[in-house]
Every structure is written in structure tokens, then in C-alpha cells.
Design an enzyme around this catalytic site. Structure first.
Site, PDB file in Angstrom:
ATOM      1  N   THR A   1       0.827  -1.213   0.000  1.00  0.00           N
ATOM      2  CA  THR A   1       0.000   0.000   0.000  1.00  0.00           C
ATOM      3  C   THR A   1       0.858   1.259   0.000  1.00  0.00           C
ATOM      4  O   THR A   1       0.600   2.202  -0.760  1.00  0.00           O
ATOM      5  CB  THR A   1      -0.913   0.003   1.247  1.00  0.00           C
ATOM      6  OG1 THR A   1      -1.676  -1.200   1.229  1.00  0.00           O
ATOM      7  CG2 THR A   1      -1.830   1.203   1.278  1.00  0.00           C
TER       8      THR A   1
ATOM      9  N   ILE B   1       0.565  -6.825  10.855  1.00  0.00           N
ATOM     10  CA  ILE B   1       1.026  -7.692  11.948  1.00  0.00           C
ATOM     11  C   ILE B   1       2.483  -8.097  11.716  1.00  0.00           C
ATOM     12  O   ILE B   1       3.139  -8.586  12.621  1.00  0.00           O
ATOM     13  CB  ILE B   1       0.159  -8.967  12.091  1.00  0.00           C
ATOM     14  CG1 ILE B   1       0.272  -9.870  10.861  1.00  0.00           C
ATOM     15  CG2 ILE B   1      -1.279  -8.620  12.387  1.00  0.00           C
ATOM     16  CD1 ILE B   1      -0.240 -11.279  11.097  1.00  0.00           C
ATOM     17  N   ASP B   2       2.977  -7.898  10.477  1.00  0.00           N
ATOM     18  CA  ASP B   2       4.324  -8.379  10.140  1.00  0.00           C
ATOM     19  C   ASP B   2       5.442  -7.474  10.677  1.00  0.00           C
ATOM     20  O   ASP B   2       6.595  -7.914  10.757  1.00  0.00           O
ATOM     21  CB  ASP B   2       4.486  -8.493   8.613  1.00  0.00           C
ATOM     22  CG  ASP B   2       3.449  -9.410   7.994  1.00  0.00           C
ATOM     23  OD1 ASP B   2       2.889 -10.250   8.713  1.00  0.00           O
ATOM     24  OD2 ASP B   2       3.195  -9.286   6.780  1.00  0.00           O
TER      25      ASP B   2
ATOM     26  N   ARG C   1       5.930 -35.111  22.048  1.00  0.00           N
ATOM     27  CA  ARG C   1       6.083 -34.809  20.620  1.00  0.00           C
ATOM     28  C   ARG C   1       6.921 -33.548  20.387  1.00  0.00           C
ATOM     29  O   ARG C   1       7.051 -32.703  21.281  1.00  0.00           O
ATOM     30  CB  ARG C   1       4.703 -34.540  20.006  1.00  0.00           C
ATOM     31  CG  ARG C   1       3.925 -35.784  19.714  1.00  0.00           C
ATOM     32  CD  ARG C   1       2.518 -35.423  19.287  1.00  0.00           C
ATOM     33  NE  ARG C   1       1.773 -36.612  18.911  1.00  0.00           N
ATOM     34  CZ  ARG C   1       0.455 -36.683  18.847  1.00  0.00           C
ATOM     35  NH1 ARG C   1      -0.279 -35.626  19.150  1.00  0.00           N
ATOM     36  NH2 ARG C   1      -0.139 -37.799  18.485  1.00  0.00           N
TER      37      ARG C   1
ATOM     38  N   GLY D   1       4.077 -13.441   8.944  1.00  0.00           N
ATOM     39  CA  GLY D   1       5.212 -12.517   8.947  1.00  0.00           C
ATOM     40  C   GLY D   1       5.708 -12.204   7.554  1.00  0.00           C
ATOM     41  O   GLY D   1       6.635 -11.424   7.384  1.00  0.00           O
ATOM     42  N   HIS D   2       5.120 -12.879   6.562  1.00  0.00           N
ATOM     43  CA  HIS D   2       5.515 -12.707   5.161  1.00  0.00           C
ATOM     44  C   HIS D   2       6.997 -13.006   5.028  1.00  0.00           C
ATOM     45  O   HIS D   2       7.408 -14.104   5.411  1.00  0.00           O
ATOM     46  CB  HIS D   2       5.126 -11.295   4.687  1.00  0.00           C
ATOM     47  CG  HIS D   2       4.986 -11.212   3.204  1.00  0.00           C
ATOM     48  ND1 HIS D   2       5.403 -10.109   2.484  1.00  0.00           N
ATOM     49  CD2 HIS D   2       4.522 -12.095   2.306  1.00  0.00           C
ATOM     50  CE1 HIS D   2       5.181 -10.327   1.194  1.00  0.00           C
ATOM     51  NE2 HIS D   2       4.644 -11.519   1.058  1.00  0.00           N
TER      52      HIS D   2
ATOM     53  N   ARG E   1       4.626 -33.046  14.845  1.00  0.00           N
ATOM     54  CA  ARG E   1       3.376 -32.524  14.293  1.00  0.00           C
ATOM     55  C   ARG E   1       3.571 -31.082  13.826  1.00  0.00           C
ATOM     56  O   ARG E   1       4.401 -30.358  14.378  1.00  0.00           O
ATOM     57  CB  ARG E   1       2.269 -32.530  15.357  1.00  0.00           C
ATOM     58  CG  ARG E   1       1.840 -33.916  15.796  1.00  0.00           C
ATOM     59  CD  ARG E   1       0.962 -34.568  14.725  1.00  0.00           C
ATOM     60  NE  ARG E   1       0.350 -35.785  15.217  1.00  0.00           N
ATOM     61  CZ  ARG E   1       0.884 -36.997  15.138  1.00  0.00           C
ATOM     62  NH1 ARG E   1       2.079 -37.157  14.603  1.00  0.00           N
ATOM     63  NH2 ARG E   1       0.238 -38.062  15.609  1.00  0.00           N
TER      64      ARG E   1
ATOM     65  N   GLN F   1      -4.225 -14.835  13.803  1.00  0.00           N
ATOM     66  CA  GLN F   1      -3.247 -13.809  14.209  1.00  0.00           C
ATOM     67  C   GLN F   1      -3.685 -12.408  13.798  1.00  0.00           C
ATOM     68  O   GLN F   1      -3.210 -11.415  14.334  1.00  0.00           O
ATOM     69  CB  GLN F   1      -1.884 -14.099  13.564  1.00  0.00           C
ATOM     70  CG  GLN F   1      -1.241 -15.349  14.108  1.00  0.00           C
ATOM     71  CD  GLN F   1      -0.161 -15.904  13.179  1.00  0.00           C
ATOM     72  OE1 GLN F   1       1.008 -15.667  13.387  1.00  0.00           O
ATOM     73  NE2 GLN F   1      -0.555 -16.647  12.155  1.00  0.00           N
TER      74      GLN F   1
HETATM   75  O1  F6P Z   1       0.806  -9.009   5.338  1.00  0.00           O
HETATM   76  C1  F6P Z   1       0.093  -9.557   6.389  1.00  0.00           C
HETATM   77  C2  F6P Z   1      -0.095 -11.017   6.197  1.00  0.00           C
HETATM   78  O2  F6P Z   1      -0.923 -11.385   7.234  1.00  0.00           O
HETATM   79  C3  F6P Z   1       1.161 -11.857   6.109  1.00  0.00           C
HETATM   80  O3  F6P Z   1       1.683 -12.167   7.364  1.00  0.00           O
HETATM   81  C4  F6P Z   1       0.680 -13.063   5.368  1.00  0.00           C
HETATM   82  O4  F6P Z   1       1.727 -13.624   4.619  1.00  0.00           O
HETATM   83  C5  F6P Z   1      -0.326 -12.488   4.436  1.00  0.00           C
HETATM   84  O5  F6P Z   1      -0.791 -11.303   5.013  1.00  0.00           O
HETATM   85  C6  F6P Z   1      -1.517 -13.369   4.128  1.00  0.00           C
HETATM   86  O6  F6P Z   1      -2.207 -12.717   3.102  1.00  0.00           O
HETATM   87  P1  F6P Z   1      -3.658 -12.995   2.548  1.00  0.00           P
HETATM   88  O7  F6P Z   1      -4.622 -12.245   3.393  1.00  0.00           O
HETATM   89  O8  F6P Z   1      -3.613 -12.428   1.183  1.00  0.00           O
HETATM   90  O9  F6P Z   1      -3.871 -14.467   2.589  1.00  0.00           O
END
Ligand code: F6P
Length: 371
Positions: free
Chosen positions: A129, A150-151, A186, A194-195, A289, A297
Site C-alpha cells: 500500500t 502484523i508483520d 512430541r 510474517g511474510h 506434528r 493472528q
Molecule cells: O501481510 C500480512 C499477512 O498477514 C502476512 O503475514 C501473510 O503472509 C499475508 O498477510 C496473508 O495474506 P492474505 O490475506 O492475502 O492471505
């Protein structure tokens, strides 16, 4: 009259910013509504501006899906999750970097901006953005960016709202995994969002006492992880928790070219947690697992800290509007709220630096960082 007030007062008199458009774009996060409320209240109550809410991010700007927001529209939303404006991942400039090519979508945005008689656009969003905002500013629009995600991966601001709320949710999830991992002896791998950055996994991993933390910035060696887990088992620890960022990658994956990595990933499970769990099981034979926390999140009410940050950034954005300081993104800089040029975050990702103190903090309490 203080020097701080004078330019804004003058600007209001001379230029009269009357109508602002506001939109939220990209993945939602807790605190968006708090920020919308803050921009709208300060802009309307303090500076007498009219607010036009644009639906679903840049998609609404392209299709002219907008309406005037009345005070009741932005009342009672401080604590609400999500965004009252809706959001989308629409990227009007496409995903290549040819920002000099004004696409049809960009022309539609210019038309909407002029049809709605906007004096400025405030866009709340993440890296994509703010990059779009910077490009729109170059196209001649008055734009102000407001960082959220959130990242926590936006260059130019020390923290983004949404991060703190997501951190609490992720930490609680890790806490809860401890008892089930212990009951069944386990290894559990939890994947966090977090991208391409490891902030959330690193902080939640430390807060939740993860035994292994894997972030994209530190490609991992599966042999190191396996021997750490085996050492724990030999010392009588019957379970282990591995906190992995969704972007975590092994040294082997890092060395592959893009095409081979994509193929390898497609063949080895739907996401990082599954790949890592399979690798651990193959190396150690331990029952392992995988669990993916996912959109939990991003949902729900913002933490107190995120509400405060969102409100401060929102009112700061209104001050920029009043001062006619366009082409900027409001930001948390140290302990202060300020702003940076929109070109600062454009096209970049704020990764965890190799020398970040939290990496050493994790290691000092015995956490394996994968190498
Ligand atoms: O950019 C925020 C985020 O939540 C990332 O942590 C995650 O990779 C992505 O968005 C998930 O995106 P979408 O909503 O397009 O599935």
C-alpha cells in the site's frame, strides 16, 4: 501562536483541505478501526474536513465505491477488529516496477479522485500500500500513508500496529502447545505469519519459550535443529516446540534457484511448518506434528498498545493533512510520532537485522536459531 500551529493555520486558510478520502488496503490487522477513528475524528472535529470512506482498498478507488462518513460511522469502533471500510489486495500498478506506465486502473483512480473532489487521500496499509501511495504521489495526487501490519516489516517506522496484538495471540498459542506436546512427548512445529520477515516468530518464540526459532533472515541447517532436539531429549526433555516463520527456509532451499525452490516446496507439504516437521521426523525419527496458526493472528480486538499507536498515528495523519504535508507516511520514530517521505518504505521490506538484540536474547536462553 506557536510556530507549530502557524503553518497549519495558514495552510487551512490558504489552501483549505476540505475533503479527504480514506481507505484500508492489504491484509487487515487489529487496530485499523482505531486508526480510522483517529484520522476521522481529528480531521473532522479539529480541522473541519469532510471524510469520504472508500470501500475495499484501491479496488473501491478504481470503481468509485465510496460514501461520505458521518460521525456515527466512526463512533464505537476503537476496539473493533478488522476494518469498517473493507480491504483488498488490489495493486493498481501491477506487480512489476514500471511505475511510469499509468495503467487503466491508475487512470480510473485519477478520475475517482477528481470526481469525488478529494483534496487528499489517506491510505492505511502495509508495504504494498505504501509503495502504491508513493507511486500515486508521483502521479500528482496528494497522498498520506499510514503504516499497519502484523508483520512489523515496514521501513521507516519502528513498529506497526497489529504486531503487538498478533504477538499476544501467537504467544498464547505457543503456551497452549506446550501441554499437548508434553502429554504426547512430541515435537510440535508452529507456523506463524510474517511474510518475508521474522519479527513475529522471533518475538513470539522468545515470549512463548520456543526451543527452536526459525526466521527467514537466518536460513536453517536441519542437522543443527536435529542435534538440538536430540540433546534436549537426552537431557530428559520429552517434548519440544519449534516456532517457524511462514517464510523460514533451509540453507539447502536458499541455494536452489527460484524455480527449483518452488518445485521442492510444492512437493514437500503445503507450507513451512509441514516441510520442517517432515525434515525433523526424517532426521531424528521423533514424532513430530505441524500446526499453522493462520488468520487467527490477524483477527479480533486490538491490544491496548496497538490502540494507542493506531490512535497516535491517525491523529498525526490529520496534522499532516492540515499542514498540507503530502507524500509522507506517518511513523513511530523512537518514542515519538513523526513522518517520513513515502519513498522511504517504497518497494522495501524491513527484515530482522543480523545483529538484532533479540536474536542474541533467544540464543542466551538456550534457543536454537537453526544454525
Ligand atoms: O501481510 C500480512 C499477512 O498477514 C502476512 O503475514 C501473510 O503472509 C499475508 O498477510 C496473508 O495474506 P492474505 O490475506 O492475502 O492471505
Amino acid at each position: 501562536m506557536s510556530l507549530d500551529i502557524a503553518p497549519s493555520f495558514l495552510y487551512m486558510l490558504l489552501m483549505a483541505i476540505k475533503r479527504i478520502g480514506i481507505l484500508t488496503a492489504g491484509g487487515d490487522c487489529p487496530g485499523l478501526n482505531a486508526a480510522i477513528r483517529a484520522v476521522c475524528r481529528a480531521a473532522s472535529d479539529r480541522y473541519g474536513m469532510k471524510i469520504i470512506g472508500i470501500a475495499n482498498g484501491f479496488r473501491g478507488l478504481i470503481s468509485e465505491d465510496a460514501k461520505v462518513l458521518k460521525p456515527e460511522d466512526f463512533s464505537g469502533i476503537l476496539t473493533r477488529g478488522g476494518t469498517i471500510l473493507g480491504s483488498s489486495r488490489e495493486k493498481p500498478f501491477g506487480s512489476d516496477d514500471k511505475d511510469e506506465v499509468a495503467s487503466e486502473k491508475v487512470s480510473a483512480i485519477m478520475d475517482t479522485y477528481s470526481n469525488l473532489k478529494l483534496d487528499c487521500l489517506v491510505a492505511l496499509g502495509g508495504n504494498g500500500t505504501n509503495t502504491t501511495c508513493s507511486k500515486l504521489a508521483r502521479e500528482g495526487l496528494n497522498v498520506i500513508g499510514l503504516p499497519k501490519t502484523i508483520d512489523n516489516d515496514i521501513v521507516g517506522t519502528d513498529r506497526t500496529f497489529g504486531f503487538h496484538s498478533a504477538l499476544s495471540i501467537a504467544t498464547e498459542a505457543i503456551d497452549r502447545l506446550h501441554s499437548t506436546a508434553q502429554s504426547h512427548s512430541r515435537v510440535i512445529v508452529i507456523e506463524l505469519m510474517g511474510h518475508k520477515a521474522g519479527w513475529l516468530a522471533l518475538y513470539a518464540g522468545v515470549a512463548g519459550g520456543g526451543d527452536v526459532i526459525l526466521i527467514p533472515e537466518i536460513p536453517y541447517d536441519i542437522n543443527v535443529i536435529a542435534s538440538h532436539l536430540e540433546k534436549r531429549a537426552k537431557s530428559g526433555k520429552t517434548f519440544s516446540i519449534v516456532v517457524a516463520a511462514e517464510g523460514a527456509m533451509s540453507i539447502t532451499e536458499m541455494q536452489m534457484d527460484k524455480k527449483d525452490r518452488k518445485k521442492y516446496r510444492l512437493e514437500n507439504g503445503p507450507s513451512a511448518a509441514y516441510r520442517i516437521a517432515a525434515e525433523i521426523n526424517a532426521k531424528t525419527g521423533m514424532e513430530t506434528r505441524a500446526t499453522v496458526l493462520g488468520y487467527m493472528q490477524r483477527g479480533g480486538i486490538p491490544s491496548a498498545s496497538d490502540r494507542v499507536l493506531a490512535t497516535s498515528l491517525g491523529t498525526a495523519a490529520a496534522d499532516l493533512l492540515a499542514n498540507g504535508r503530502f507524500g509522507r507516511m506517518v511513523a513511530l520514530i523512537g518514542n515519538d510520532i513523526g513522518s517520513v517521505e513515502l519513498t522511504v518504505p517504497e518497494g522495501k521490506v524491513k527484515n530482522v537485522p543480523a545483529n538484532h538484540y533479540m536474536i542474541d536474547t533467544a540464543r542466551a536462553v538456550g534457543t536454537c536459531m537453526g544454525v
